[in-house]
Each structure stands twice: as structure tokens, then as C-alpha cells.
Enzyme design. Structure first.
Site, short mmCIF file in Angstrom:
data_model
loop_
_atom_site.label_atom_id
_atom_site.label_comp_id
_atom_site.label_asym_id
_atom_site.label_seq_id
_atom_site.Cartn_x
_atom_site.Cartn_y
_atom_site.Cartn_z
N THR A 70 22.87 32.23 -25.37
CA THR A 70 21.48 32.53 -25.01
C THR A 70 21.36 32.78 -23.51
OG1 THR A 70 20.57 31.26 -26.85
CG2 THR A 70 19.15 31.57 -24.94
N GLN A 177 27.55 37.67 -33.36
CA GLN A 177 27.99 37.57 -34.74
C GLN A 177 29.26 38.35 -35.05
OE1 GLN A 177 26.89 35.54 -37.02
NE2 GLN A 177 25.22 34.75 -35.78
N HIS A 196 30.61 29.21 -29.92
CA HIS A 196 30.53 28.40 -31.13
C HIS A 196 30.37 29.24 -32.39
CE1 HIS A 196 26.10 28.46 -32.04
NE2 HIS A 196 26.05 28.84 -30.79
N CYS A 323 8.72 29.48 -45.73
CA CYS A 323 8.43 28.12 -46.19
C CYS A 323 9.50 27.13 -45.77
CB CYS A 323 8.23 28.10 -47.70
SG CYS A 323 9.18 29.32 -48.59
#
Length: 489
Positions: A70, A177, A196, A323
Site C-alpha cells: 500500500t 497479485q 506477503h 453482506c
């Protein structure tokens, strides 16, 4: 317990573990110092940088290590924008970028910059022509992930890089990725990644900036990492991250093709899940995708219950369903693709996943989905029975009670019309109730669903496509929106 969430974070690679332990003994000193321990640490850091640069496909002096992926994205975007501020302040990115890009973009906009978003198709892929059409004279930077973190779709980085080069605009690639599976092709200008994701320790990212790319690091600077990352870095973790990335590359070149093996397992999941579980949509590009990742969504299922049940059955998976989120809004990736969001499951297999684990998952999944649907009061029977039942009287719908909501409030209007009040109900209840009452109208009749759940905007059209009904669109309502569906079968 099978761990199927490598896209979030991969298990620590054995080589990373060994390198980390060794580096704690040998690489703990300050590599900027001239005494023996510092010189040894410097040699280890230089070796780690060379190994990482080789894996990325850049020069060692173009690559710096950061405290996270990030951080690499944020500093890459801010530095590139600052370096080209005389050109303009417009940032261009795809609609499915990782949240780290979106957060940096939001901050840029808040500071007075401008943003433009490139849409994707239903597989989550941008078109290079759309990026080219969106480029303008004031475009300072383009951001594009190499592969999507939620659905695995690979982006046309090389073609986009060509368009950016022709326009003289730098391209920042988020390779978090895809880097575990190989270098990113194309003439990118900046690249960010996170250790990671490939089995390195957490807390290590990397940022590569090609020579000739205008770049102005933002914030306080010091002498470390070419002035781009201040402070004393976690050298043992950096060494372990580079060692594991180098080990992955060596294994891919000399041994059995692990990526091809995992791709075959994922292909099995892509084919078998729709055969074993009714009303499932497998999303993402079926061919141009990461080898280890597959995502599917299940009608009439809430993602949180599904993930809990799979965890109870011994499987760790992820989801992009609304949800499962405290925001109650669907994943921005699924929303941009326009695909079903309810009951979403993301499976990302780590290196070494045994075939037996995938077979057991396929054996467990049908009963898990069935049990969740049963608790939600989904009509039993064949996959299409809920949508193709014979017409009933309006009172019949009111006699069906779901465990987590009141009965569908269906109100007849003019002949062949019905209004379903699903206000206040969250996914997947509006779609479940729509499935229960669609048989109340004759073929050609309409059902208007009143819903204030953001997921309904995705899930009702997706349900129509899956159940062969016609979605006529939405209109504003006093609360939420009104979604109009025409019964076709």
C-alpha cells in the site's frame, strides 16, 4: 484446514522463513554504516535488491523497498503526480483497482486534482482503446493493476503501456497479485508489489520507477532508499521477501509447473461448481486470468453465512459480497462488472495446494449452500422452480414466511402488475422474495421491487439474466429505488 485465501496473504514460504531467521543473526545492523556488521548488512541488502529487480524486470537502482505494498502504491502515485504537475493534475485509473489506488486517488481529488475512471467489461477487463480514448493533454498518470485481486482477470498491460507511451503518459502498474507468477510484460513506468502476496513476510513492499520517469518523492526524505522511503527498514524481512521471490522463480524455471497445476485445479472448480450447485454465476475472465484464483456468486445466499459455514467445514475463503461488509455496499469490483454480488466466494489457492483439498471442497459446498438457502426460506425444488412456478393468488405469497424477514409484501396493481415491498431488507432477501412472487403474474406481466439495499441494483438484473426474465430498469422511489421486472417464462 485448507487455506484458500492466498490473494489476501500467502502462507510464509519455507525459504522466506529460513532466510528471515538467518538474517536476524547476520542482517540486523545498519547497512549505511561502514563497520563490519554494517558492511555485511549492506551486502545482504544489495543482494536482495538485485534478486527482486531481476524478478520484476528492472535495474536494481530503479527499485526500492517500502514498508508495505500500500505504501508503494501511495508513494508511487503521489511521486509521479508531483513529478508531472506542470503537465496537469488528472489521474486516470480503471474501475476495478485495489482500494489502495482508490484511496490515493480520493486524496488527490480532495487536494484539487481531477480523476477519470475507465470502465471494464463483464469479465472485469479494460479495453486498451478505452484507455487511449480517455487520455488527454492534462493526464499526469495512468494506474492499472496487472490482474484483479477479486476475480483474477488479467489486464492488457502491454497494450495499455503502448497507448500511454504514444501519449507520453507514465503508467503505474499494481502488480501485487501477478508478480508471484512472473514478471509483468510491457513498458510500464512504475510498478508496485507486496511481499506477503508471494509468501514473503508482511510489512515489505517494493516500488520500481524506470529511469527517465519524472518522479518527485513527497514527504520528508533522508538518505535511505534513494530518498524515497525514509527511516530504518526491516532488513531481515526484506532479505526474506527477496529470497522467497527468487525461490519461486527458480522453481518455476527448473521444476514442475506449479502455475499450470493450480490452473487445472481452478478449471475444475469453475466447471464443477455450477454443475453441483444450482443458480451460480462464475465471474471473471475464464481464460485471461490468474492461475490460482476463481470467484463465483450464489443466488439466494448471504455471503457472511456462507463464509461462516465453509469455515466450520474447514475451508478459509474470502468474499466480495455486500453482506460480509460493514458498509452494506457491494464490492466496487463486482459493481463495476455488473455481476451478481450475493453469496460471493473467492477461492485463491496457495502454492502446494493438494488436489484432495479441492475435491473435498467440491464435495462440501453443495450441502453448505443448500443449508444456508434453507435457513433463508428459499423455495425448494429444481433450480428454476422458484422462477417458473404456475401463477398463484396474491395471498399465497403472503403465507410464505422467511426466517429472517416478514413475508413478501406483494400488492397487486392493474392486471398483470405486482408491487413487492422489500424496503429495509438486505441481500439476498429482496431477490429471494422476488423469486417467490414472480409466479403471481402471468407471462408478460411485471413485478416492481421496491428496495433500498444497494446490492439490489446488481442482484436483481443478474437474477433476471439467470432466470430468463426481462429486466426493464429502475426508477427513483420515495425510498431507495423501484426495479421493474417482466416475467418471460
Amino acid at each position: 484446514m485448507p487455506y484458500f485465501d492466498a490473494a489476501a496473504t500467502a502462507p510464509l514460504h519455507p525459504v522466506a522463513r529460513e532466510a528471515l531467521l538467518a538474517a536476524l543473526d547476520e542482517g540486523w545492523a545498519d547497512p549505511a554504516r561502514l563497520y563490519r556488521e554494517g558492511r555485511r548488512a549492506r551486502l545482504l541488502l544489495d543482494a536482495a535488491r538485485e534478486a527482486a529487480a531481476e524478478a520484476v524486470g528492472c535495474r536494481p537502482d530503479e527499485l526500492v523497498f517500502t514498508p508495505s505494498g500500500t505504501y508503494a502504491v501511495h508513494s508511487g502515485i503521489s511521486g509521479a503526480l508531483a513529478g508531472r504537475r506542470r503537465v496537469g493534475r488528472r489521474l486516470l485509473h480503471s474501475a476495478v483497482e485495489h482500494s489502495s489506488v482508490l484511496h490515493a486517488a480520493a486524496r488527490h481529488e480532495a487536494a484539487g486534482g481531477t480523476l477519470s475512471e475507465v470502465p471494464v467489461d463483464r469479465t472485469g477487463r479494460v479495453a486498451a482503446e478505452d484507455v487511449a480514448a480517455a487520455l488527454r493533454a492534462d493526464t499526469a498518470l495512468v494506474c492499472l493493476q496487472s490482474a484483479n485481486h477479486e476475480v483474477g482477470t488479467e489486464q492488457p498491460v502491454e497494450a495499455v503501456a503502448d497507448r500511454c507511451r504514444e501519449a507520453g503518459v507514465p503508467l503505474l502498474v499494481d502488480a501485487a497479485q501477478s508478480l508471484p507468477w512472473g514478471p509483468v510484460p510491457g513498458g510500464w513506468s512504475l510498478l508496485a508489489a507486496s511481499a506477503h502476496k508471494w509468501g514473503g513476510p508482511p510489512g515489505v513492499g517494493l516500488l520500481a520507477v524506470r529511469k527517465g520517469t519524472r518522479f518527485s518523492p513527497q514527504g520528508p526524505q533522508d538518505e535511505r532508499e534513494s530518498g524515497r522511503v525514509p527511516g530504518f527498514g526491516n532488513l531481515p524481512a526484506v532479505i526474506a521477501a527477496a529470497a522467497s521471490l527468487r525461490a519461486l522463480r527458480a522453481a518455476a524455471e527448473s521444476g514442475p509447473d506449479e502455475a499450470a497445476r493450480l490452473r487445472r485445479l481452478v478449471d475444475r472448480i469453475r466447471v464443477r461448481v455450477p454443475e453441483l450447485v444450482p443458480d451460480v454465476e462464475v465471474v471473471g475472465d475464464p481464460v485471461r486470468r490468474l492461475p490460482h484464483l476463481v470467484t463465483f456468486s450464489c443466488l439466494y445466499v448471504d455471503g457472511e453465512s456462507l463464509l461462516h459455514e465453509l469455515d466450520r467445514a474447514g475451508f478459509s475463503v474470502s468474499s466480495g459480497s455486500s453482506c460480509t461488509s460493514s458498509t452494506l455496499t457491494p464490492s466496487h469490483v463486482l459493481r463495476a462488472m455488473g455481476v451478481l454480488s450475493e453469496g460471493n466466494v473467492r477461492i485463491s489457492l496457495p502454492y502446494g495446494t493438494p488436489e484432495e483439498a479441492v475435491d473435498r471442497f467440491l464435495a462440501v459446498l453443495p450441502e453448505v449452500v443448500r443449508s444456508v438457502r434453507e435457513r433463508l426460506g428459499v423455495p425448494a425444488g429444481p433450480a428454476a422452480s422458484a422462477a417458473r412456478q404456475a401463477p398463484r393468488s396474491p395471498t399465497a405469497a403472503a403465507e410464505t414466511v422467511t426466517p429472517e424477514s416478514s413475508a413478501p409484501e406483494a400488492v397487486t396493481g392493474s392486471p398483470g402488475e405486482l408491487v413487492l415491498d422489500a424496503l429495509g431488507k438486505r441481500c439476498p432477501l429482496p431477490v429471494i422474495e422476488l423469486a417467490k412472487v414472480i409466479g403471481e403474474v402471468p407471462v408478460g406481466g411485471t413485478v416492481t421491487v421496491l428496495a433500498d439495499d444497494e446490492a439490489a441494483r446488481l442482484d436483481i438484473p443478474a437474477w433476471c439474466a439467470m432466470r430468463e426474465h426481462e429486466y426493464l430498469g429502475e426508477r427513483a422511489a420515495e425510498r431507495g429505488a423501484a426495479y421493474l421486472v417482466r416475467r418471460r417464462v
